[in-house]
Design a protein around this motif. Structure first.
Motif, mmCIF file in Angstrom:
data_model
loop_
_atom_site.group_PDB
_atom_site.id
_atom_site.type_symbol
_atom_site.label_atom_id
_atom_site.label_comp_id
_atom_site.label_asym_id
_atom_site.label_seq_id
_atom_site.Cartn_x
_atom_site.Cartn_y
_atom_site.Cartn_z
ATOM 1 N N TRP A 189 -9.419 -2.901 13.604
ATOM 2 C CA TRP A 189 -9.307 -2.104 12.475
ATOM 3 C C TRP A 189 -9.786 -2.843 11.216
ATOM 4 N N LYS A 228 -4.720 2.285 11.932
ATOM 5 C CA LYS A 228 -5.277 0.977 12.718
ATOM 6 C C LYS A 228 -5.485 1.278 14.157
ATOM 7 N N THR A 261 -7.182 -4.433 6.186
ATOM 8 C CA THR A 261 -6.533 -5.453 7.030
ATOM 9 C C THR A 261 -6.419 -6.782 6.487
#
Length: 128
Positions: free
Chosen positions: A46, A110, A60
């Protein structure tokens, strides 16, 4: 629902690219879009997400300060602006969609399994 990713290409380290994900088919344009990437021999990871309703975003850690996600609700398009690109950003990038609540949930956003709809990938290659 259809997602159409575009904007990939070959860029030198330190360069920039902007990926686009055209979104269609979600009722009331009510969705979350996530960006994932997969490098050769590695698992899909992700990168970022955004909600169409309140603009909630997530990134992220490895791309914070370099990548920005945004949306244009009038164009039903989500963008991933990628600056200061590094060799390790080389991957196929995918956009994926689901309900708005997916983005903003630490446990959901995610997980690729939380996104029902997927676009085709677009290749990003960072090389000198």
């Amino acid at each position: 629902v259809q997602l159409q990713a575009s904007g990939g290409g070959l860029v030198q380290p330190g360069g920039s690219l902007r990926l686009s994900c055209e979104v269609s088919g979600f009722p009331y344009n009510y969705y979350a879009i996530g960006w994932f990437r997969q490098a050769p021999g590695k698992e899909r990871e992700w990168v970022s997400c955004i909600s169409s309703t309140d603009g909630t975003t997530g990134l992220t850690d490895s791309v914070k300060g370099r990548f920005t996600i945004s949306r244009d609700n009038a164009k039903n398009t989500v963008y991933l602006q990628m600056n200061s690109l590094k060799h390790e950003d080389t991957a196929v990038y995918y956009c994926a969609g689901d309900l708005p609540a997916v983005c903003g949930s630490y446990y959901l956003e995610k997980r690729s399994s939380e996104y029902t709809y997927w676009g085709q990938g677009t290749q990003v290659t960072v090389s000198s």
